[in-house]
Motif scaffolding. Structure first.
Motif, short mmCIF file in Angstrom:
data_model
loop_
_atom_site.label_atom_id
_atom_site.label_comp_id
_atom_site.label_asym_id
_atom_site.label_seq_id
_atom_site.Cartn_x
_atom_site.Cartn_y
_atom_site.Cartn_z
N GLY A 137 0.81 -1.20 0.00
CA GLY A 137 0.00 0.00 0.00
C GLY A 137 0.84 1.25 0.00
N ALA A 138 0.27 2.32 -0.48
CA ALA A 138 0.86 3.66 -0.41
C ALA A 138 0.00 4.50 0.53
CB ALA A 138 0.91 4.29 -1.80
N PRO A 139 0.51 5.61 1.00
CA PRO A 139 -0.32 6.47 1.84
C PRO A 139 -1.57 6.95 1.09
CG PRO A 139 1.98 7.14 1.97
CD PRO A 139 1.88 6.15 0.86
N THR A 140 -2.63 7.13 1.83
CA THR A 140 -3.85 7.71 1.25
C THR A 140 -3.73 9.24 1.26
OG1 THR A 140 -4.96 7.90 3.39
CG2 THR A 140 -5.19 5.81 2.21
N PRO A 141 -4.55 9.93 0.48
CA PRO A 141 -4.53 11.39 0.53
C PRO A 141 -4.77 11.94 1.94
CG PRO A 141 -5.67 10.68 -1.44
CD PRO A 141 -5.40 9.44 -0.63
N ALA A 142 -5.66 11.29 2.68
CA ALA A 142 -5.92 11.74 4.05
C ALA A 142 -4.67 11.62 4.91
CB ALA A 142 -7.07 10.96 4.66
N GLU A 143 -3.93 10.52 4.75
CA GLU A 143 -2.70 10.34 5.52
C GLU A 143 -1.64 11.37 5.12
OE1 GLU A 143 -2.81 5.56 6.53
OE2 GLU A 143 -2.10 6.22 4.55
N LEU A 144 -1.51 11.59 3.82
CA LEU A 144 -0.54 12.58 3.36
C LEU A 144 -0.88 13.98 3.90
CD1 LEU A 144 -0.17 11.47 -0.37
CD2 LEU A 144 1.52 11.18 1.44
N GLY A 145 -2.14 14.23 4.11
CA GLY A 145 -2.55 15.53 4.61
C GLY A 145 -2.04 15.85 5.99
N GLY A 146 -1.55 14.84 6.71
CA GLY A 146 -1.01 15.07 8.03
C GLY A 146 0.49 15.28 8.08
N VAL A 147 1.15 15.29 6.91
CA VAL A 147 2.61 15.44 6.86
C VAL A 147 2.92 16.88 6.48
CG1 VAL A 147 4.75 14.57 5.90
CG2 VAL A 147 2.81 13.03 6.16
N SER A 162 -1.40 17.72 -4.12
CA SER A 162 -2.57 18.42 -3.59
C SER A 162 -2.85 18.02 -2.14
CB SER A 162 -3.80 18.12 -4.45
OG SER A 162 -3.65 18.65 -5.75
N ALA A 163 -2.60 16.75 -1.82
CA ALA A 163 -2.90 16.25 -0.48
C ALA A 163 -1.89 16.72 0.55
CB ALA A 163 -2.95 14.73 -0.50
N LEU A 164 -0.63 16.80 0.18
CA LEU A 164 0.40 17.25 1.11
C LEU A 164 0.25 18.74 1.37
CD1 LEU A 164 3.27 15.22 -0.54
CD2 LEU A 164 2.67 15.03 1.90
N PRO A 165 0.26 19.17 2.61
CA PRO A 165 -0.03 20.58 2.92
C PRO A 165 0.99 21.57 2.36
CG PRO A 165 -0.28 19.21 4.88
CD PRO A 165 0.36 18.36 3.84
N ARG A 166 2.25 21.13 2.19
CA ARG A 166 3.31 22.07 1.80
C ARG A 166 4.11 21.47 0.64
NH1 ARG A 166 6.07 22.99 7.55
NH2 ARG A 166 7.60 24.12 6.29
#
Length: 234
Positions: A159-169, A194-198
């Protein structure tokens, strides 16, 4: 490329893609990382478990820049999700899917290649793979010896990270993709950025990569630099 105080001197631990190797990682990333003032560590790991062990071993209490190519990007991003305090930044080249692999093109290709390797051997699996990609895969795949088919199958089920998980990095992230790569679709890289905040996304092409492997690393490193600069400016 001007080094940034927040990144200069950091260690960047970068992982190879499915059945690729550390030789390719060094060719892609060493030159652009040196220009940015980062030290490259390219572990000779192949499986998800070995990738994770390499990241854990590299952690000595100082935040790392982590990432990799394809599967290596997946594993590094997942490690950052679980250990955000250990990460100073992300370099993510050619992400291939989000969440379960399912029927993603890269997963289908890995499963098919594993079957051919098991049935007919490496030479048959490489028939029709020409040019620079054929040369890279021939070296790396032969280097894995009898483990190759298992490595391919395991990667295709990971598995790879989900967009929701990436959103916390919440660290600066450079995402790089090739606009003409059907195995690592540009839309996946866009969704990660898009999912990663920065995050910032930069692109290149397979043709450019064939002529200069470091163009992929430069795209990722320039994207990281842009993400870090935007963060500081904000």
């Amino acid at each position: 490329m001007r080094p940034m105080v927040d990144l200069v001197g950091r260690t960047a631990v970068l992982l190879p893609g499915t059945a690729s190797d550390e030789v390719f990682v060094r060719t892609v990333f060493e030159e652009p990382l040196t220009q940015l003032g980062l030290r490259l560590t390219a572990p000779a790991s192949a499986s998800v478990e070995e990738h994770l062990a390499a990241l854990d071993a590299a952690w000595t209490g100082t935040p790392l820049v982590v990432g990799g190519v394809s599967l290596g990007a997946h594993v590094a991003a997942g490690w950052a999700v679980r250990h955000p305090e250990r990460c100073a930044g992300l370099l993510l080249a050619l992400p291939a899917w989000s969440g379960p692999a399912g029927e993603a093109p890269a997963a289908l290709a890995a499963r098919a290649s594993a079957g051919v390797v098991e049935r007919d051997g490496v030479d048959s699996a490489l028939v029709g793979v020409d040019g620079w990609l054929g040369a890279e895969l021939s070296r790396a795949w032969r280097g894995h010896g009898p483990r190759l088919a298992g490595i391919l199958r395991a990667a295709a089920e990971s598995g790879a990270p989900t967009p929701a998980e990436l959103g916390g990095v919440a660290v600066p992230a450079g995402v790089a993709a090739c606009t003409d790569d059907p195995i690592h679709p540009l839309e996946v890289a866009r969704s990660w950025a898009s999912a990663l905040p920065r995050a910032v996304l930069r692109t290149t092409t397979l043709g450019a990569l064939g002529a200069d492997r470091a163009c992929l690393g430069r795209a990722a490193v320039l994207a990281l630099l842009a993400a870090a600069t935007a963060t500081r400016a904000g």
